[in-house]
Design an enzyme around this catalytic site. Structure first.
Site, short mmCIF file in Angstrom:
data_model
loop_
_atom_site.label_atom_id
_atom_site.label_comp_id
_atom_site.label_asym_id
_atom_site.label_seq_id
_atom_site.Cartn_x
_atom_site.Cartn_y
_atom_site.Cartn_z
N ASP A 51 0.86 -1.18 0.00
CA ASP A 51 0.00 0.00 0.00
C ASP A 51 0.90 1.24 0.00
O ASP A 51 2.12 1.14 -0.18
CB ASP A 51 -0.95 -0.03 1.20
CG ASP A 51 -0.24 0.16 2.55
OD1 ASP A 51 1.01 0.22 2.60
OD2 ASP A 51 -0.96 0.25 3.56
N HIS A 52 0.30 2.40 0.21
CA HIS A 52 1.05 3.64 0.15
C HIS A 52 2.19 3.71 1.17
O HIS A 52 3.25 4.24 0.88
CB HIS A 52 0.12 4.85 0.30
CG HIS A 52 -0.66 4.87 1.57
ND1 HIS A 52 -1.79 4.09 1.75
CD2 HIS A 52 -0.47 5.55 2.72
CE1 HIS A 52 -2.27 4.30 2.96
NE2 HIS A 52 -1.49 5.18 3.57
N ARG A 54 4.01 -28.89 15.26
CA ARG A 54 3.29 -27.62 15.34
C ARG A 54 2.68 -27.23 13.99
O ARG A 54 1.54 -26.77 13.92
CB ARG A 54 4.23 -26.53 15.83
CG ARG A 54 4.68 -26.77 17.26
CD ARG A 54 5.82 -25.88 17.65
NE ARG A 54 6.30 -26.22 18.99
CZ ARG A 54 7.43 -25.79 19.50
NH1 ARG A 54 8.21 -24.98 18.79
NH2 ARG A 54 7.79 -26.14 20.71
N CYS A 82 3.58 -2.84 4.12
CA CYS A 82 2.67 -1.76 4.52
C CYS A 82 3.34 -1.06 5.70
O CYS A 82 4.50 -1.34 6.00
CB CYS A 82 1.28 -2.30 4.87
SG CYS A 82 1.22 -3.40 6.28
N GLY A 87 0.55 -5.26 9.01
CA GLY A 87 -0.78 -5.83 9.13
C GLY A 87 -1.29 -6.57 7.92
O GLY A 87 -2.32 -7.24 7.99
N HIS A 146 10.95 -22.09 11.39
CA HIS A 146 10.10 -22.75 12.38
C HIS A 146 8.63 -22.78 11.98
O HIS A 146 7.90 -23.66 12.40
CB HIS A 146 10.21 -22.04 13.73
CG HIS A 146 11.58 -22.13 14.33
ND1 HIS A 146 11.85 -21.72 15.61
CD2 HIS A 146 12.76 -22.55 13.84
CE1 HIS A 146 13.13 -21.89 15.88
NE2 HIS A 146 13.70 -22.39 14.81
#
Length: 149
Positions: A8-9, A136, A65, A69, A97
């Site tokens: 994004d910006h 895991r 970003c 996020g 991992h």
């Protein structure tokens, strides 16, 4: 190997620099946007494009970003595992991992030199085959199978 890029910006300038570095390293990449600096763009639009490509091709992606996020968006796609990394050790750990196939970089806190080194290490690192890590990852895959019917 092909890398899909999205930003994004707030991640745009670092994406442009990273794209040049990837090309210098002879690593094929495809820029899925934003292809111009646009202050009003929305990070989910570019996270979605990269995640869809990674999901359908099995290749890798890098999202940039301000805060990292975009990993939230990428993780909404089955088979796409993204983590935010803000230094080389976190990028290595994410791959070694956690089997991350989309690296999310917070451009507000990561400079160009660090980003290039993070990507280099992330691409060179293999997923660790120790039993505890595989156990895991298998649990995460089981959750993914349940949630992405």
């Amino acid at each position: 190997m092909k890398i899909y890029l999205g930003a994004d910006h707030r991640g745009f300038k670092l994406k442009e620099k990273l794209k040049g570095w990837l090309k210098d390293q002879k690593i094929e990449c495809e820029d899925l946007g934003n292809t111009q600096y646009e202050i009003e763009d929305d990070f989910p639009d570019f996270g979605k494009k990269v995640a869809e490509k990674v999901q359908t091709t099995g290749e890798k992606g890098i999202l940039l970003c301000g805060s990292g996020g975009m990993a939230l968006v990428a993780n909404k796609f089955k088979g796409v595992w993204s983590a935010e990394a803000y230094d080389v050790e976190r990028a290595k750990h994410a791959k070694e991992h956690d089997g991350v196939n989309v690296l999310s970089i917070p451009a507000d806190v990561v400079d160009e030199k660090t980003a290039c080194e993070m990507v280099r290490v992330w691409l060179e690192t293999e997923v660790e085959q120790k039993e505890k890590y595989q156990r895991r990852l298998d649990k995460i895959k089981a959750i993914e199978e349940r949630n992405f019917v």
